[in-house]
Design a protein around this motif. Structure first.
Motif, short mmCIF file in Angstrom:
data_model
loop_
_atom_site.label_atom_id
_atom_site.label_comp_id
_atom_site.label_asym_id
_atom_site.label_seq_id
_atom_site.Cartn_x
_atom_site.Cartn_y
_atom_site.Cartn_z
N SER A 121 -4.43 2.60 11.42
CA SER A 121 -5.36 3.29 12.32
C SER A 121 -6.52 2.37 12.68
CB SER A 121 -5.87 4.58 11.68
OG SER A 121 -4.82 5.50 11.56
N LEU A 122 -7.01 1.63 11.70
CA LEU A 122 -8.09 0.68 11.95
C LEU A 122 -7.61 -0.41 12.91
CD1 LEU A 122 -10.90 -0.48 11.44
CD2 LEU A 122 -9.98 -1.53 9.36
N PHE A 123 -6.39 -0.92 12.71
CA PHE A 123 -5.84 -1.93 13.60
C PHE A 123 -5.71 -1.39 15.03
CE2 PHE A 123 -3.41 -4.84 10.41
CZ PHE A 123 -4.61 -5.18 9.82
N GLU A 124 -5.24 -0.15 15.15
CA GLU A 124 -5.11 0.46 16.49
C GLU A 124 -6.47 0.56 17.17
OE1 GLU A 124 -3.03 4.03 15.32
OE2 GLU A 124 -1.20 3.33 16.29
N GLU A 125 -7.49 0.92 16.41
CA GLU A 125 -8.84 1.00 16.96
C GLU A 125 -9.30 -0.36 17.46
OE1 GLU A 125 -13.32 1.49 15.19
OE2 GLU A 125 -11.77 2.74 14.28
N LEU A 126 -9.06 -1.40 16.68
CA LEU A 126 -9.45 -2.75 17.07
C LEU A 126 -8.69 -3.19 18.32
CD1 LEU A 126 -9.52 -4.29 13.50
CD2 LEU A 126 -11.51 -3.88 14.98
N TRP A 127 -7.41 -2.85 18.38
CA TRP A 127 -6.60 -3.21 19.54
C TRP A 127 -7.14 -2.50 20.79
CZ3 TRP A 127 -2.58 0.18 21.71
CH2 TRP A 127 -1.90 -0.43 22.76
N LYS A 128 -7.49 -1.22 20.66
CA LYS A 128 -8.02 -0.47 21.80
C LYS A 128 -9.36 -1.03 22.26
CE LYS A 128 -5.55 3.75 20.73
NZ LYS A 128 -5.63 5.06 20.09
N GLN A 129 -10.08 -1.69 21.37
CA GLN A 129 -11.35 -2.32 21.73
C GLN A 129 -11.14 -3.68 22.40
OE1 GLN A 129 -13.53 -2.52 18.03
NE2 GLN A 129 -13.78 -0.31 17.93
N GLY A 130 -9.88 -4.10 22.52
CA GLY A 130 -9.58 -5.34 23.23
C GLY A 130 -9.26 -6.53 22.35
N LEU A 190 0.82 -1.21 0.00
CA LEU A 190 0.00 0.00 0.00
C LEU A 190 0.85 1.26 0.00
CD1 LEU A 190 -2.62 -1.05 2.70
CD2 LEU A 190 -2.75 -1.35 0.22
N ASP A 191 0.26 2.35 -0.50
CA ASP A 191 0.94 3.64 -0.40
C ASP A 191 0.88 4.09 1.06
OD1 ASP A 191 -1.49 5.27 0.12
OD2 ASP A 191 -1.98 4.81 -1.97
N THR A 192 1.62 5.12 1.40
CA THR A 192 1.75 5.57 2.79
C THR A 192 0.39 5.93 3.39
OG1 THR A 192 3.95 6.39 2.31
CG2 THR A 192 2.92 7.22 4.30
N SER A 193 -0.43 6.64 2.64
CA SER A 193 -1.74 7.06 3.16
C SER A 193 -2.64 5.86 3.43
CB SER A 193 -2.40 8.01 2.16
OG SER A 193 -3.69 8.34 2.60
N SER A 194 -2.74 4.93 2.48
CA SER A 194 -3.59 3.75 2.66
C SER A 194 -3.05 2.87 3.79
CB SER A 194 -3.65 2.93 1.37
OG SER A 194 -4.29 3.65 0.35
N GLY A 195 -1.73 2.75 3.88
CA GLY A 195 -1.12 1.98 4.96
C GLY A 195 -1.44 2.59 6.32
N GLY A 196 -1.39 3.91 6.39
CA GLY A 196 -1.75 4.59 7.63
C GLY A 196 -3.20 4.36 8.02
N ASP A 197 -4.10 4.34 7.03
CA ASP A 197 -5.51 4.08 7.29
C ASP A 197 -5.71 2.68 7.86
OD1 ASP A 197 -6.13 6.59 6.30
OD2 ASP A 197 -6.85 5.85 4.35
N VAL A 198 -5.03 1.71 7.27
CA VAL A 198 -5.15 0.32 7.75
C VAL A 198 -4.62 0.23 9.17
CG1 VAL A 198 -4.28 -2.05 7.42
CG2 VAL A 198 -5.18 -0.75 5.48
#
Length: 166
Positions: free
Chosen positions: A123-132, A113-121
């Motif tokens: 961010s989604l992983f971080e959100e999932l991690w924060k949800q437990g 992925l490009d940098t922007s798309s990679g960052g989006d993915v």
């Protein structure tokens, strides 16, 4: 090595029990997406639910929710060839989450992925991690690794460092 998942020693399970665990308890996100090109984003996300015996109405609701969560509510009827790399990876993430797994394993999820798309993915992983959710991300990208809650560095099959983020 061995591991215990939900109080079961996984090494002692037969191939049917292992397949059930892979479908229901572990979500996989691959570097090259592994989407089926001849079916839509909706159908790619729906597939593990079909194998899991989830009733049609519940499958439809869950797929709509997941694709909306990854920002693709307006692209669910598109085939992978009609999506960007970042969009395909988000379909792959939605598919990995379809069965509400205990663990998500992601192998170089931003490698194509490009940098922007990679960052989006990520961010989604971080959100999932924060949800437990347990997120295990394999990467060679040091900047990506720094976003993790814990970094385990492996070299030549041996753990050389294990650092938790404060």
């Amino acid at each position: 090595g061995t591991y215990i998942l939900r109080d079961k020693e996984v090494a002692g399970l037969d191939k049917n029990e292992l397949a059930k665990i892979r479908n229901e308890r572990v979500g996989f996100v691959f570097q090259n997406f592994n989407l089926l090109p001849q079916i839509t984003a909706f159908e790619n996300v729906e597939m593990p639910l079909m194998f899991g015996g989830i009733p049609r109405k519940e499958r439809k609701e869950r797929v709509h929710t997941l694709l909306a969560k990854v920002g693709l509510a307006d692209r669910m009827e598109h085939r992978p060839t009609e999506l960007s790399g970042g969009q395909m990876q988000r379909v792959a993430v939605a598919r990995a989450l379809a069965m509400n797994p205990d663990i998500v394993l992601a192998d170089e999820p931003t490698g194509n992925l490009d940098t922007s798309s990679g960052g989006d993915v990520m961010s989604l992983f971080e959100e999932l991690w924060k949800q437990g959710r347990t997120m295990i991300v394999i990467t060679h990208d040091a900047a990506l690794a720094r976003r993790a809650g814990r970094i385990v560095e492996i070299r030549d099959g041996a753990i050389v460092s294990d650092t938790a983020r404060a």
